[in-house]
Design a protein around this motif. Sequence first.
Motif, PDB file in Angstrom:
ATOM      1  N   UNK A  68      -0.173   1.276  -5.475  1.00 32.22           N
ATOM      2  CA  UNK A  68      -1.181   0.313  -5.945  1.00 32.22           C
ATOM      3  C   UNK A  68      -2.151   0.095  -4.798  1.00 32.22           C
ATOM      4  N   UNK A  69      -3.404   0.400  -5.023  1.00 29.24           N
ATOM      5  CA  UNK A  69      -4.392   0.251  -3.962  1.00 29.24           C
ATOM      6  C   UNK A  69      -4.900  -1.181  -3.936  1.00 29.24           C
ATOM      7  N   UNK A  70      -5.035  -1.727  -2.720  1.00 25.45           N
ATOM      8  CA  UNK A  70      -5.518  -3.101  -2.574  1.00 25.45           C
ATOM      9  C   UNK A  70      -6.940  -3.252  -3.103  1.00 25.45           C
ATOM     10  N   UNK A  71      -7.694  -2.144  -3.164  1.00 26.52           N
ATOM     11  CA  UNK A  71      -9.058  -2.253  -3.652  1.00 26.52           C
ATOM     12  C   UNK A  71      -9.106  -2.505  -5.153  1.00 26.52           C
ATOM     13  N   UNK A  72      -8.006  -2.204  -5.895  1.00 32.76           N
ATOM     14  CA  UNK A  72      -7.984  -2.505  -7.328  1.00 32.76           C
ATOM     15  C   UNK A  72      -8.157  -4.007  -7.493  1.00 32.76           C
ATOM     16  N   UNK A  93      -2.274  -8.604  -7.056  1.00 29.40           N
ATOM     17  CA  UNK A  93      -1.458  -8.731  -8.254  1.00 29.40           C
ATOM     18  C   UNK A  93      -0.992 -10.158  -8.521  1.00 29.40           C
ATOM     19  N   UNK A  94      -1.118 -11.034  -7.532  1.00 23.85           N
ATOM     20  CA  UNK A  94      -0.701 -12.424  -7.750  1.00 23.85           C
ATOM     21  C   UNK A  94      -1.409 -13.354  -6.777  1.00 23.85           C
ATOM     22  N   UNK A  95      -2.229 -14.243  -7.299  1.00 27.76           N
ATOM     23  CA  UNK A  95      -2.890 -15.301  -6.516  1.00 27.76           C
ATOM     24  C   UNK A  95      -3.493 -14.786  -5.216  1.00 27.76           C
ATOM     25  N   UNK A  96      -4.251 -13.732  -5.293  1.00 29.83           N
ATOM     26  CA  UNK A  96      -4.937 -13.203  -4.122  1.00 29.83           C
ATOM     27  C   UNK A  96      -4.082 -12.387  -3.177  1.00 29.83           C
ATOM     28  N   UNK A  98      -2.502   4.106 -12.414  1.00 33.58           N
ATOM     29  CA  UNK A  98      -2.066   2.729 -12.147  1.00 33.58           C
ATOM     30  C   UNK A  98      -3.191   1.777 -12.523  1.00 33.58           C
ATOM     31  N   UNK A  99      -2.863   0.786 -13.359  1.00 30.95           N
ATOM     32  CA  UNK A  99      -3.839  -0.212 -13.816  1.00 30.95           C
ATOM     33  C   UNK A  99      -3.176  -1.576 -13.857  1.00 30.95           C
ATOM     34  N   UNK A 100      -3.954  -2.598 -13.540  1.00 27.35           N
ATOM     35  CA  UNK A 100      -3.498  -3.969 -13.745  1.00 27.35           C
ATOM     36  C   UNK A 100      -3.966  -4.391 -15.125  1.00 27.35           C
ATOM     37  N   UNK A 110       0.246 -10.215 -12.440  1.00 27.51           N
ATOM     38  CA  UNK A 110      -0.430  -9.224 -13.271  1.00 27.51           C
ATOM     39  C   UNK A 110       0.584  -8.183 -13.729  1.00 27.51           C
ATOM     40  N   UNK A 111       0.446  -7.721 -14.968  1.00 28.30           N
ATOM     41  CA  UNK A 111       1.254  -6.573 -15.398  1.00 28.30           C
ATOM     42  C   UNK A 111       0.692  -5.328 -14.721  1.00 28.30           C
ATOM     43  N   UNK A 112       1.566  -4.461 -14.265  1.00 26.88           N
ATOM     44  CA  UNK A 112       1.161  -3.205 -13.646  1.00 26.88           C
ATOM     45  C   UNK A 112       1.573  -2.089 -14.586  1.00 26.88           C
ATOM     46  N   UNK A 113       0.588  -1.345 -15.059  1.00 28.52           N
ATOM     47  CA  UNK A 113       0.868  -0.218 -15.949  1.00 28.52           C
ATOM     48  C   UNK A 113       0.658   1.065 -15.162  1.00 28.52           C
ATOM     49  N   UNK A 114       1.561   2.008 -15.343  1.00 28.00           N
ATOM     50  CA  UNK A 114       1.410   3.306 -14.688  1.00 28.00           C
ATOM     51  C   UNK A 114       2.175   4.342 -15.482  1.00 28.00           C
ATOM     52  N   UNK A 115       1.884   5.588 -15.187  1.00 22.36           N
ATOM     53  CA  UNK A 115       2.597   6.702 -15.805  1.00 22.36           C
ATOM     54  C   UNK A 115       3.442   7.389 -14.746  1.00 22.36           C
ATOM     55  N   UNK A 116       4.613   7.821 -15.167  1.00 31.02           N
ATOM     56  CA  UNK A 116       5.423   8.690 -14.329  1.00 31.02           C
ATOM     57  C   UNK A 116       5.101  10.103 -14.775  1.00 31.02           C
ATOM     58  N   UNK A 117       4.506  10.863 -13.889  1.00 31.95           N
ATOM     59  CA  UNK A 117       4.003  12.188 -14.220  1.00 31.95           C
ATOM     60  C   UNK A 117       5.062  13.227 -13.906  1.00 31.95           C
ATOM     61  N   UNK A 118       5.382  14.009 -14.884  1.00 29.96           N
ATOM     62  CA  UNK A 118       6.388  15.058 -14.721  1.00 29.96           C
ATOM     63  C   UNK A 118       5.834  16.357 -15.248  1.00 29.96           C
TER      64      UNK A 118
END
Length: 169
Positions: free
Chosen positions: A93-97, A100-103, A120-122, A132-140
């Motif tokens: 998760x990049x900080x530039x996104x 995820x919680x209260x700053x 990866x998306x919030x 924040x919910x964190x959505x991501x894919x596990x790529x295989x």
Amino acid sequence: MDEEPTESLWVRIKGRAETGDIIVGVCYRPSNQEDCLDEALYRQIGAASCSQALVLMGDFSHPDICWRNNTAGHKQSRRFLECVDDNFLLQVIEEVIEPTRRGAMLDLVLTNKDGLVGNVKLKGNLGCSDHEMVEHKILRAARKAHSKLTALDFRRADFDLGIVGIVQP
């Protein structure tokens, strides 16, 4: 010796022979957690990171970590960064996104394999949660890519003897 209980759940997702298994861990670390419980969690992370593919996520409660510079202000946060480094984990998760919680960047997704986690998306809050919910894919990949490069495997190293394992393609 009995292991201290940690707030974590570990799942093995069975893969095909050519893709292997994936270990998925979900952890919650309270901000006031004692050092002995931190060390128990780090031992679990160390054991899980020996797998070929690991995805570890959760609220690790280290708001003072700067992932861009890999620095932290508090002793417990620096010890967590050591655990991440010792187990060759990448924080995806990049900080530039955005935090995820209260700053703060408390909710993390870590992996031991570059390219295993993507998209990866919030996705906002779920119910009354302040995280924040964190959505991501596990790529295989459907099949293993064969490389002609030889790589060092530091997990199989015996540093006392000065021997490092070689991973053959």
